[in-house]
Design a protein around this motif. Sequence first.
Motif, mmCIF file in Angstrom:
data_model
loop_
_atom_site.group_PDB
_atom_site.id
_atom_site.type_symbol
_atom_site.label_atom_id
_atom_site.label_comp_id
_atom_site.label_asym_id
_atom_site.label_seq_id
_atom_site.Cartn_x
_atom_site.Cartn_y
_atom_site.Cartn_z
ATOM 1 N N ASN A 1 45.640 -8.859 42.047
ATOM 2 C CA ASN A 1 44.639 -8.374 40.753
ATOM 3 C C ASN A 1 43.187 -8.939 41.206
ATOM 4 O O ASN A 1 43.160 -9.320 42.185
ATOM 5 C CB ASN A 1 45.103 -8.681 39.456
ATOM 6 N N ASN B 1 38.843 -2.116 45.525
ATOM 7 C CA ASN B 1 39.591 -1.546 44.941
ATOM 8 C C ASN B 1 39.362 0.115 44.653
ATOM 9 O O ASN B 1 39.949 0.492 43.957
ATOM 10 C CB ASN B 1 39.765 -2.119 43.356
ATOM 11 N N ASP C 1 44.522 -4.199 43.895
ATOM 12 C CA ASP C 1 45.416 -3.210 43.244
ATOM 13 C C ASP C 1 44.170 -2.282 42.743
ATOM 14 O O ASP C 1 43.581 -2.732 41.670
ATOM 15 C CB ASP C 1 46.140 -3.493 42.139
ATOM 16 N N ALA D 1 43.873 -2.737 38.586
ATOM 17 C CA ALA D 1 43.531 -3.941 38.172
ATOM 18 C C ALA D 1 42.507 -4.233 37.201
ATOM 19 O O ALA D 1 42.369 -5.046 36.535
ATOM 20 C CB ALA D 1 43.719 -5.023 39.351
#
Length: 567
Positions: free
Chosen positions: A373, A479, A553, A556
């Motif tokens: 995260n 991400n 992620d 996240a």
Amino acid sequence: MADSIDGNVLASKALAKFGVQHMFGVVGIPVTSLANRAVSLGIKFLAFHNEQSAGYAASAYGYLTGQPGVLLTVSGPGCVHGLAGLSNAMANAWPMILISGSCDQKDFGRGDFQELDQIAAVKPFSKFSVKAKDIREIPNCIAQVLDWAASGRPGGCYLDLPSDVLHQKVSDAEAENLLIEAEKSRIKNGEGVASLEISKIEEVASLLRNAQRPLIVCGKGAAYARAEDSLEKLVETTGIPFLPTPMGKGLLPDTHELAATAARSLAIGKCDVALVVGARLNWLLHFGEPPKWSKDVKFILVDISKEEIELRKPHVGLVGDAKQILEKINKAIKDDPFCLGKSHPWVEAISNKAKENVSKMEAQLAKDIVPFNFMTPMRIIRDAILALGSPAPIVVSEGANTMDVGRSVLIQTEPRTRLDAGTWGTMGVGLGYCIAAAVASPDRLVVAVEGDSGFGFSAIEVETLVRYQLPVVVIVFNNGGVYGGDRRGPEEVDGPYKDDPAPTSFVPNAGYHILIEAFGGKGYIVKTPEELKSALSESFSARKPAVINVIIDPFAGAESGRLQHKN
């Protein structure tokens, strides 16, 4: 003409004589010779790939050094691209000058190469602009823009150098006389600063002394004014809690017992007197209005700009240099001292709320979440930066989630060690700011903590890092897009292009680390805490250009960029 010099040499001589040490830019017709001449006279030129990044560098350099950052561009589109940096300097109140070449004056209006009325184009984005219409005007014009940029409220200024003027010549003797005369006409620092009424300073001291819930807010204007020592004396003498704006962080260490950052909502919502030093009551401070602030709060506003104080209409306004004004306030308090003390109800309330919020955040940070995260890698980066001690690295941060999380998690212990999207919320500043920081503060490591979207604005400038071998480590939170890839609801996935990538999505798991390797820098890809710790240790020790590609992620993040750890 025997023993003569042209406009390129004269401009370079003026810049060097008037104290310019660094220039940023992209060269080409008609300014390549100007850049080369400046280098030969001892000015370090940082050549970029894009004028926008070079302009962001020049703006941040002005903030970090207190001397106007200088951006050099070609005419027409080069000047227009340079407006990004110039407008950023104006929004942040940082001293900067944009110097652009322009077409021959005799050909203006005839469709000449890269023709543009550049004086008109820069007008909304600059404090002052001037065109040198003859070679003999160059020294005085350069003196003017340098002085205007740094005087009063700092900001951006513009100098137009037509191609024909750069090719005109004057004798060496005349050039020296022109430089001497321009030097004589310069504005001296401190001239025109308003003298403060003693009664106003005493009123401020009385307001702070009699307040039940006083608060000191410090912004990057106080950092620019080098007001940290005076601010520290005021805080520690009076025991008043303080709240820094994002780039005011580090004026006093974030770890200071009177820091109210982790209790921000309580601090601004309940204070009855707020001394705001070098920060504007703009969107970053909710305009100083309810419901975020109490409707009864009395603002004491310290600003270099009289116009700013007239606009905000505070209870008390003090126009002048933040450092000088704080020194006067300290002197007034010394004559009748007071200190709230740790057991004061207000100090206790701030302290308890801060501890509560920090405890909640630390509980989130303590977990090693894989896939990453935002919190887990940010904690590892924080700890690696703190382990370096002093001089603390300069942290550059941009991106939605990345910047928001970083503002709460990363710890500033020294002034002027945080650069971010700033007053204008500008994305794409990262690599330019990194380069400015590296040349302005050569004793410090520079660490950029970037979202993949923010990094993408200026990613090619990693080549510039490698070319100049600057001690910059760029950490990309990857991400897969703006906020983290495809964030569309079912009702938005429709129409003939519904199978196209979402407007917010990038190529998943993009190899950003490979980009710097193409130029001879060091790249890392990390997916676990151990890999990130190893990459940080190695790159921080090497103090060489590096990119660390941190795979996050994609689910996240949050579209607003404000995750659920805010106080």
